[in-house]
Enzyme design. Structure first.
Site, PDB file in Angstrom:
ATOM      1  N   LYS A 118      60.112  -8.676  49.424  1.00 28.25           N
ATOM      2  CA  LYS A 118      60.381  -7.344  48.875  1.00 28.25           C
ATOM      3  C   LYS A 118      60.679  -7.402  47.390  1.00 28.25           C
ATOM      4  CE  LYS A 118      61.171  -4.549  52.881  1.00 28.25           C
ATOM      5  NZ  LYS A 118      61.974  -3.620  53.657  1.00 28.25           N
ATOM      6  N   LYS A 200      52.250  -8.566  57.933  1.00 28.56           N
ATOM      7  CA  LYS A 200      52.685  -7.751  59.074  1.00 28.56           C
ATOM      8  C   LYS A 200      52.434  -6.261  58.811  1.00 28.56           C
ATOM      9  CE  LYS A 200      57.458  -6.508  58.227  1.00 28.56           C
ATOM     10  NZ  LYS A 200      58.583  -5.918  58.870  1.00 28.56           N
ATOM     11  N   LYS A 203      55.709   0.006  57.677  1.00 31.68           N
ATOM     12  CA  LYS A 203      55.781   1.448  57.417  1.00 31.68           C
ATOM     13  C   LYS A 203      55.454   1.790  55.978  1.00 31.68           C
ATOM     14  CE  LYS A 203      60.145   1.904  59.715  1.00 31.68           C
ATOM     15  NZ  LYS A 203      60.836   0.755  59.123  1.00 31.68           N
TER      16      LYS A 203
HETATM   17  N1  AQP Z   1      54.662  -5.520  62.321  1.00 34.21           N
HETATM   18  C1  AQP Z   1      55.664  -5.600  63.189  1.00 34.21           C
HETATM   19  N2  AQP Z   1      55.461  -6.154  64.397  1.00 34.21           N
HETATM   20  C2  AQP Z   1      56.481  -6.230  65.301  1.00 34.21           C
HETATM   21  N3  AQP Z   1      57.719  -5.758  65.056  1.00 34.21           N
HETATM   22  C3  AQP Z   1      57.959  -5.193  63.864  1.00 34.21           C
HETATM   23  N4  AQP Z   1      59.054  -4.640  63.310  1.00 34.21           N
HETATM   24  C4  AQP Z   1      58.760  -4.215  62.067  1.00 34.21           C
HETATM   25  N5  AQP Z   1      57.478  -4.473  61.771  1.00 34.21           N
HETATM   26  C5  AQP Z   1      56.953  -5.090  62.868  1.00 34.21           C
HETATM   27  C6  AQP Z   1      60.346  -4.513  63.985  1.00 34.21           C
HETATM   28  O1  AQP Z   1      60.724  -3.149  63.912  1.00 34.21           O
HETATM   29  C7  AQP Z   1      62.142  -3.079  63.843  1.00 34.21           C
HETATM   30  C8  AQP Z   1      62.556  -2.131  62.779  1.00 34.21           C
HETATM   31  O2  AQP Z   1      62.170  -2.619  61.519  1.00 34.21           O
HETATM   32  P1  AQP Z   1      62.873  -2.072  60.218  1.00 34.21           P
HETATM   33  O3  AQP Z   1      62.543  -0.667  60.032  1.00 34.21           O
HETATM   34  O4  AQP Z   1      64.304  -2.366  60.257  1.00 34.21           O
HETATM   35  O5  AQP Z   1      62.357  -2.924  59.043  1.00 34.21           O
HETATM   36  P2  AQP Z   1      61.116  -3.761  58.783  1.00 34.21           P
HETATM   37  O6  AQP Z   1      61.100  -4.946  59.680  1.00 34.21           O
HETATM   38  O7  AQP Z   1      61.137  -4.069  57.325  1.00 34.21           O
HETATM   39  O8  AQP Z   1      59.940  -2.762  59.186  1.00 34.21           O
HETATM   40  P3  AQP Z   1      58.783  -2.214  58.311  1.00 34.21           P
HETATM   41  O9  AQP Z   1      57.985  -1.316  59.191  1.00 34.21           O
HETATM   42  O10 AQP Z   1      58.036  -3.333  57.668  1.00 34.21           O
HETATM   43  O11 AQP Z   1      59.513  -1.345  57.236  1.00 34.21           O
HETATM   44  P4  AQP Z   1      59.416  -1.430  55.669  1.00 34.21           P
HETATM   45  O12 AQP Z   1      57.957  -1.200  55.350  1.00 34.21           O
HETATM   46  O13 AQP Z   1      60.296  -0.341  55.159  1.00 34.21           O
HETATM   47  O14 AQP Z   1      59.882  -2.782  55.253  1.00 34.21           O
HETATM   48  C9  AQP Z   1      62.643  -4.485  63.618  1.00 34.21           C
HETATM   49  O15 AQP Z   1      63.175  -4.977  64.839  1.00 34.21           O
HETATM   50  C10 AQP Z   1      61.429  -5.258  63.235  1.00 34.21           C
HETATM   51  O16 AQP Z   1      61.501  -6.594  63.671  1.00 34.21           O
END
Ligand code: AQP
Length: 335
Positions: A118, A200, A203
Site C-alpha cells: 500500500k 489479489k 475493492k
Molecule cells: N482477493 C481476496 N481473496 C480472498 N479473500 C480476500 N479478502 C480480501 N481480498 C481477498 C478478505 O476479505 C476480508 C476483508 O478485507 P478488508 O476489507 O479488511 O481488506 P483487504 O484485505 O485489504 O481487502 P481489499 O478488498 O483488498 O480492500 P482494499 O482494496 O481497500 O485494500 C479479509 O478477511 C481479507 O482477507
C-alpha cells in the site's frame, strides 16, 4: 451474549468499507462469517478506522459505509445472532490500539507486506496509520478475547502479528488476552484479479474489469468473466504458468463445491469460452439472492441504524472489560 461467551467459542472479523465488496471478500471471508453464526459467538465489524489509512473522499466514504453495512446484512449476517457494528462507534478499539502500538516493534511493522504494497501504491500518503494498521487490527481482535478469526489468506501475516503481540503482552502481565487462531477457508482464500491474476482481487482496484463486485448486474459479471485474462494453451487444467485459469478454477470450485479434478473432467475437450461462461453463470447464481436482499436493506437506513447501535452498545461493554484489565495490569489508574 455474555452467557453465550462462556459456552461458545468467540469469532471476530472485520471488513473495511473501502469500496464495493468483492467476490474475493465474499469467498475469502464473509461466506465463512455467515456459516459460523449458528455454532459460535460471532462478532463482526465494519473497519472504518482502518479505511482512512488511505485517503477517502468524504461523501463517497459515507456512502461506502452504508453500502458495505447493507451488503454484509445481505450476505446473511443476522444481527439477532451476531454482533455487527461500526468500528468507530466503539471507542475501545482506538484506545487499545494506542496501547498495543507501544508493545509492537518498528521492525515487525516494517515487515508487513500489506504496508509495503500500500505504501508503494499510495506513495504520496505513507502515513503513520498505514504503518500501525496491524496494531489496530490486533486491538479489534484481542478486545473480544476471540478464539478464531475468519479471514482470507492475505491477512495471515497480520494475524500472526496479533498473536505475537498478545503473547508478548501476556508474557509480561499474565493472561490478559486470548491468543487468536486464523480460520482460512480451503477454497476461495485468495481470489485473484481477473485482469492480472498475479495480484489479489481488491475493492480499491481502479480497473473495474479486475474485480467482481457483489452489486454487479448479472450481465456485467458475465462480461467480466468473458474478458478475464487466461493463457494460450486452451486446456482447462490447474498448473504452473496458468494463473488466470487457476484463479477461475478456484472461484468455480469455491462456488460449486466441485474439486479441481472434477472441473478438469467437466471441461475436457472444451474451450475457455465455455469454461468462462460456466464460471460466470455459477457466480451470478451465487450472488443473485445477495443482491436482492441488498436492495431491501439499503433502502431501510433506520433498520440498519437500529442494528449497528444495538451491536455497538453490547460491544462497548464487552470490550471495555478487556481494555480495563489490560490498563490495570500496566499500572494505569482507572477512573
Ligand atoms: N482477493 C481476496 N481473496 C480472498 N479473500 C480476500 N479478502 C480480501 N481480498 C481477498 C478478505 O476479505 C476480508 C476483508 O478485507 P478488508 O476489507 O479488511 O481488506 P483487504 O484485505 O485489504 O481487502 P481489499 O478488498 O483488498 O480492500 P482494499 O482494496 O481497500 O485494500 C479479509 O478477511 C481479507 O482477507
Amino acid at each position: 451474549m455474555e452467557q453465550q461467551t462462556e459456552k461458545k467459542k468467540v469469532v471476530f472479523s472485520a471488513i473495511q468499507p473501502s469500496g464495493t465488496i468483492t467476490l474475493g471478500n465474499y469467498l475469502g471471508a464473509i461466506r465463512n462469517w455467515t456459516a459460523m453464526q449458528n455454532e459460535f459467538n460471532c462478532i463482526y465489524a465494519l473497519a472504518d478506522l482502518h479505511t482512512i489509512t488511505v485517503r477517502q473522499e468524504t461523501a463517497q466514504f459515507r456512502k461506502n459505509i452504508l453500502e458495505a453495512y447493507a451488503s454484509i446484512l445481505a450476505c446473511g449476517i443476522d444481527p439477532e445472532k451476531s454482533l455487527f457494528f461500526i468500528q468507530s462507534h466503539v471507542t475501545t478499539h482506538a484506545q487499545l490500539a494506542w496501547i498495543l502500538n507501544c508493545y509492537t516493534q518498528f521492525g515487525e511493522l516494517s515487515r508487513m507486506t500489506q504496508f509495503k504494497d500500500k505504501s508503494a501504491r499510495h506513495a504520496d500518503n505513507v502515513n503513520a496509520g498505514l504503518f500501525t494498521y496491524p496494531s489496530l487490527m490486533a486491538a479489534d481482535i484481542l478486545l473480544y478475547q476471540a478464539d478464531m478469526v475468519p479471514v482470507g489468506a492475505d491477512q495471515k501475516q497480520h494475524l500472526e502479528l496479533s498473536r505475537n503481540i498478545s503473547e508478548r503482552f501476556n508474557g509480561i502481565y499474565g493472561n490478559v488476552f486470548k491468543v487468536p487462531e486464523p480460520y482460512i477457508p480451503q477454497n476461495g482464500a485468495r481470489v485473484m484479479s481477473l485482469q492480472d491474476p498475479t495480484k489479489k482481487m481488491s475493492k480499491s482496484d481502479t480497473n473495474v474489469n479486475a474485480c467482481v463486485s457483489l452489486m454487479d448486474a448479472p450481465d456485467t459479471i458475465m462480461k467480466k468473466f468473458k474478458r478475464a485474462v487466461t493463457d494460450s494453451e486452451a486446456v482447462v487444467r490447474f498448473g504452473e504458468g496458468k494463473d488466470g485459469i487457476n484463479n477461475l478454477m478456484g472461484i468455480y470450485s469455491a462456488v460449486t463445491g466441485k474439486s479441481l479434478e472434477q472441473i478438469e473432467n467437466e471441461f475436457e475437450g472444451k474451450g475457455y469460452g465455455d469454461f468462462k461462461t460456466a464460471v460466470g453463470e455459477a457466480v451470478v447464481e451465487e450472488l443473485r439472492p445477495v443482491k436482492e436482499r441488498y436492495d431491501k436493506y439499503i433502502s431501510d437506513k433506520s433498520y440498519m441504524e437500529e442494528c449497528w447501535k444495538k451491536s455497538a452498545e453490547i460491544a462497548q461493554k464487552f470490550s471495555q472489560r478487556t481494555l480495563d484489565k489490560a490498563m490495570k495490569k500496566i499500572g494505569f489508574v482507572l477512573k
